[in-house]
Design a protein around this motif. Sequence first.
Motif, PDB file in Angstrom:
ATOM      1  N   ALA A   1      74.443 -57.969  30.056  1.00 25.52           N
ATOM      2  CA  ALA A   1      73.897 -59.150  30.711  1.00 25.52           C
ATOM      3  C   ALA A   1      72.967 -58.706  31.829  1.00 25.52           C
ATOM      4  O   ALA A   1      73.384 -57.959  32.730  1.00 25.52           O
ATOM      5  CB  ALA A   1      75.027 -60.026  31.273  1.00 25.52           C
ATOM      6  N   LEU A   2      71.707 -59.155  31.786  1.00 21.24           N
ATOM      7  CA  LEU A   2      70.679 -58.673  32.701  1.00 21.24           C
ATOM      8  C   LEU A   2      69.871 -59.827  33.281  1.00 21.24           C
ATOM      9  O   LEU A   2      69.815 -60.929  32.721  1.00 21.24           O
ATOM     10  CB  LEU A   2      69.722 -57.714  31.961  1.00 21.24           C
ATOM     11  CG  LEU A   2      70.365 -56.547  31.200  1.00 21.24           C
ATOM     12  CD1 LEU A   2      69.296 -55.773  30.431  1.00 21.24           C
ATOM     13  CD2 LEU A   2      71.117 -55.635  32.152  1.00 21.24           C
ATOM     14  N   ASP A   3      69.223 -59.538  34.405  1.00 20.50           N
ATOM     15  CA  ASP A   3      68.332 -60.476  35.076  1.00 20.50           C
ATOM     16  C   ASP A   3      66.965 -60.403  34.397  1.00 20.50           C
ATOM     17  O   ASP A   3      66.312 -59.352  34.395  1.00 20.50           O
ATOM     18  CB  ASP A   3      68.237 -60.079  36.555  1.00 20.50           C
ATOM     19  CG  ASP A   3      67.301 -60.970  37.365  1.00 20.50           C
ATOM     20  OD1 ASP A   3      66.629 -61.841  36.787  1.00 20.50           O
ATOM     21  OD2 ASP A   3      67.239 -60.774  38.600  1.00 20.50           O
ATOM     22  N   LEU A   4      66.491 -61.508  33.825  1.00 24.93           N
ATOM     23  CA  LEU A   4      65.208 -61.493  33.127  1.00 24.93           C
ATOM     24  C   LEU A   4      64.056 -61.087  34.037  1.00 24.93           C
ATOM     25  O   LEU A   4      63.069 -60.498  33.574  1.00 24.93           O
ATOM     26  CB  LEU A   4      64.922 -62.867  32.515  1.00 24.93           C
ATOM     27  CG  LEU A   4      65.869 -63.362  31.418  1.00 24.93           C
ATOM     28  CD1 LEU A   4      65.300 -64.612  30.757  1.00 24.93           C
ATOM     29  CD2 LEU A   4      66.139 -62.295  30.376  1.00 24.93           C
ATOM     30  N   ASP A   5      64.171 -61.377  35.339  1.00 22.98           N
ATOM     31  CA  ASP A   5      63.093 -61.030  36.268  1.00 22.98           C
ATOM     32  C   ASP A   5      62.935 -59.526  36.449  1.00 22.98           C
ATOM     33  O   ASP A   5      61.908 -59.070  36.951  1.00 22.98           O
ATOM     34  CB  ASP A   5      63.337 -61.674  37.637  1.00 22.98           C
ATOM     35  CG  ASP A   5      63.114 -63.178  37.626  1.00 22.98           C
ATOM     36  OD1 ASP A   5      62.347 -63.645  36.762  1.00 22.98           O
ATOM     37  OD2 ASP A   5      63.703 -63.880  38.464  1.00 22.98           O
ATOM     38  N   GLN A   6      63.945 -58.760  36.078  1.00 23.97           N
ATOM     39  CA  GLN A   6      63.924 -57.313  36.296  1.00 23.97           C
ATOM     40  C   GLN A   6      63.481 -56.530  35.054  1.00 23.97           C
ATOM     41  O   GLN A   6      63.457 -55.303  35.089  1.00 23.97           O
ATOM     42  CB  GLN A   6      65.325 -56.820  36.712  1.00 23.97           C
ATOM     43  CG  GLN A   6      65.905 -57.510  37.915  1.00 23.97           C
ATOM     44  CD  GLN A   6      65.117 -57.232  39.193  1.00 23.97           C
ATOM     45  OE1 GLN A   6      64.377 -56.266  39.285  1.00 23.97           O
ATOM     46  NE2 GLN A   6      65.270 -58.109  40.165  1.00 23.97           N
ATOM     47  N   LEU A   7      63.125 -57.211  33.992  1.00 22.51           N
ATOM     48  CA  LEU A   7      62.857 -56.539  32.726  1.00 22.51           C
ATOM     49  C   LEU A   7      61.362 -56.338  32.495  1.00 22.51           C
ATOM     50  O   LEU A   7      60.563 -57.262  32.684  1.00 22.51           O
ATOM     51  CB  LEU A   7      63.448 -57.337  31.561  1.00 22.51           C
ATOM     52  CG  LEU A   7      64.955 -57.590  31.632  1.00 22.51           C
ATOM     53  CD1 LEU A   7      65.408 -58.388  30.420  1.00 22.51           C
ATOM     54  CD2 LEU A   7      65.729 -56.288  31.737  1.00 22.51           C
ATOM     55  N   GLY A   8      61.001 -55.131  32.065  1.00 22.26           N
ATOM     56  CA  GLY A   8      59.639 -54.814  31.687  1.00 22.26           C
ATOM     57  C   GLY A   8      59.516 -54.641  30.179  1.00 22.26           C
ATOM     58  O   GLY A   8      60.492 -54.818  29.437  1.00 22.26           O
ATOM     59  N   THR A   9      58.340 -54.265  29.728  1.00 30.22           N
ATOM     60  CA  THR A   9      58.090 -54.137  28.289  1.00 30.22           C
ATOM     61  C   THR A   9      59.042 -53.161  27.630  1.00 30.22           C
ATOM     62  O   THR A   9      59.593 -53.429  26.552  1.00 30.22           O
ATOM     63  CB  THR A   9      56.636 -53.683  28.062  1.00 30.22           C
ATOM     64  OG1 THR A   9      55.753 -54.634  28.658  1.00 30.22           O
ATOM     65  CG2 THR A   9      56.337 -53.576  26.573  1.00 30.22           C
ATOM     66  N   ARG A  10      59.258 -52.001  28.275  1.00 27.55           N
ATOM     67  CA  ARG A  10      60.146 -51.000  27.684  1.00 27.55           C
ATOM     68  C   ARG A  10      61.580 -51.529  27.585  1.00 27.55           C
ATOM     69  O   ARG A  10      62.277 -51.271  26.599  1.00 27.55           O
ATOM     70  CB  ARG A  10      60.120 -49.714  28.519  1.00 27.55           C
ATOM     71  CG  ARG A  10      60.966 -48.592  27.935  1.00 27.55           C
ATOM     72  CD  ARG A  10      60.805 -47.288  28.709  1.00 27.55           C
ATOM     73  NE  ARG A  10      61.599 -46.221  28.129  1.00 27.55           N
ATOM     74  CZ  ARG A  10      62.876 -46.021  28.396  1.00 27.55           C
ATOM     75  NH1 ARG A  10      63.502 -46.824  29.252  1.00 27.55           N
ATOM     76  NH2 ARG A  10      63.533 -45.022  27.825  1.00 27.55           N
ATOM     77  N   ASP A  11      62.016 -52.265  28.614  1.00 30.91           N
ATOM     78  CA  ASP A  11      63.359 -52.839  28.575  1.00 30.91           C
ATOM     79  C   ASP A  11      63.510 -53.778  27.377  1.00 30.91           C
ATOM     80  O   ASP A  11      64.513 -53.743  26.661  1.00 30.91           O
ATOM     81  CB  ASP A  11      63.651 -53.612  29.864  1.00 30.91           C
ATOM     82  CG  ASP A  11      63.628 -52.731  31.089  1.00 30.91           C
ATOM     83  OD1 ASP A  11      64.324 -51.708  31.094  1.00 30.91           O
ATOM     84  OD2 ASP A  11      62.904 -53.071  32.049  1.00 30.91           O
ATOM     85  N   TRP A  12      62.501 -54.614  27.164  1.00 27.91           N
ATOM     86  CA  TRP A  12      62.576 -55.568  26.062  1.00 27.91           C
ATOM     87  C   TRP A  12      62.617 -54.863  24.714  1.00 27.91           C
ATOM     88  O   TRP A  12      63.316 -55.282  23.793  1.00 27.91           O
ATOM     89  CB  TRP A  12      61.400 -56.543  26.120  1.00 27.91           C
ATOM     90  CG  TRP A  12      61.605 -57.644  27.113  1.00 27.91           C
ATOM     91  CD1 TRP A  12      60.864 -57.907  28.236  1.00 27.91           C
ATOM     92  CD2 TRP A  12      62.623 -58.654  27.078  1.00 27.91           C
ATOM     93  NE1 TRP A  12      61.354 -59.002  28.897  1.00 27.91           N
ATOM     94  CE2 TRP A  12      62.433 -59.484  28.217  1.00 27.91           C
ATOM     95  CE3 TRP A  12      63.668 -58.937  26.209  1.00 27.91           C
ATOM     96  CZ2 TRP A  12      63.251 -60.571  28.485  1.00 27.91           C
ATOM     97  CZ3 TRP A  12      64.490 -60.029  26.480  1.00 27.91           C
ATOM     98  CH2 TRP A  12      64.270 -60.820  27.606  1.00 27.91           C
ATOM     99  N   ASP A  13      61.868 -53.776  24.595  1.00 26.27           N
ATOM    100  CA  ASP A  13      61.905 -53.001  23.347  1.00 26.27           C
ATOM    101  C   ASP A  13      63.316 -52.483  23.076  1.00 26.27           C
ATOM    102  O   ASP A  13      63.817 -52.553  21.945  1.00 26.27           O
ATOM    103  CB  ASP A  13      60.929 -51.830  23.422  1.00 26.27           C
ATOM    104  CG  ASP A  13      59.470 -52.278  23.378  1.00 26.27           C
ATOM    105  OD1 ASP A  13      59.214 -53.424  22.967  1.00 26.27           O
ATOM    106  OD2 ASP A  13      58.592 -51.474  23.771  1.00 26.27           O
ATOM    107  N   LEU A  14      63.959 -51.951  24.130  1.00 28.09           N
ATOM    108  CA  LEU A  14      65.315 -51.422  23.976  1.00 28.09           C
ATOM    109  C   LEU A  14      66.313 -52.532  23.659  1.00 28.09           C
ATOM    110  O   LEU A  14      67.218 -52.357  22.835  1.00 28.09           O
ATOM    111  CB  LEU A  14      65.729 -50.685  25.248  1.00 28.09           C
ATOM    112  CG  LEU A  14      64.964 -49.391  25.565  1.00 28.09           C
ATOM    113  CD1 LEU A  14      65.309 -48.904  26.961  1.00 28.09           C
ATOM    114  CD2 LEU A  14      65.279 -48.315  24.527  1.00 28.09           C
TER     115      LEU A  14
END
Length: 352
Positions: free
Chosen positions: A249-262
């Motif tokens: 469970a993560l904060d959407l505001d803290q996610l970048g492109t690489r995070d989304w790929d993972l």
Amino acid sequence: MRSTGIGSFPGVDLAEALKINFAECPELPYLPELPARGVASGMIGRGIAALSGLSADLQPAGWRLTDAPGRDQLRARATLRDDLDQLEEAVQDYTGPFKIAICGPWTLAASVERPRGDRALADHGARRDLGQSLAEGIGQLVVDLGRRLPQLELIIQLDEPLLPTVLAGEVPTASGFSRHRKVDLPELSERLTDVVDSIMGTLPGLAAEPVEGPDLPPVGSGLPRTWLHCCAPGVPVKLIKDAGFGAVALDLDQLGTRDWDLIGQAMTDGLWFGAGGLSTATGDSTGRQWSPDQIAQRVLRATRTLGLEPDVAGRMIITPACGLARFDQRSAVTALRAVRKAADIVTDQLAD
């Protein structure tokens, strides 16, 4: 698509907080932390209460490991027992999934001092002992809850807000003039796996948790029993999945492109994702900064960007980004209601 809360909640009345959480998170209620009751009731305090075979006390600089339980650890344990007693009364007519959050081993190691001073993080033996004590204590908690409330499908969420800081070697020493060294990835993973194994080994049926792939049959509600929550940037999603967690469970505001790929790859491989779509950052404590439509659109945008099939996107659960202790009670209710309505909107959109 379901919604739920994360951990902390405003106020000092647990019975009232439970009543609100069952009403606003009917598909996945949870045991809130009420840090307004005092330090023994916060995230670190609940972690201290769960330790097995290790003692601690509260010093001016914070929690410190000691030879015998101090007054504040005894208070933390008594508070947790009382919370479970109240939970037992509150859920007599409820059957289904229920989530409890406990501070994770790395945030605890970065927050608790050794007897000689400085963080337990500084010493390999201390962080190993602390992690193993926490894993054993959480296992005992699961057994206790399984005995008290066999009708609940227990879900354990580890709160690890400092995990990325530990991973980056950015935790300051006691003097503040330097930083603790990075912990090797195998050790990071081992301590997390210890907790997962302790949870999965304590109740019948948990070993069948469907975390190995999307085609495995669901157990009970189909929800994973082990979660890890972090509202900081730089969360090691692959390490968390490899450690055995069924959801992150993560904060959407803290996610970048690489995070989304993972995240997209991990979800395709079976991981569930708690999408923290309602900001709980400073300045947003009114709980009205996101309408349900806005929260839903954030989540839908993510599913479209990742190209997730509807069945994979269905492994998202919408949450606030973090706990709601900074909110007043009215705004906290508004926040939980907003993510619940957002989940309904996303469900309808994915069905179309």
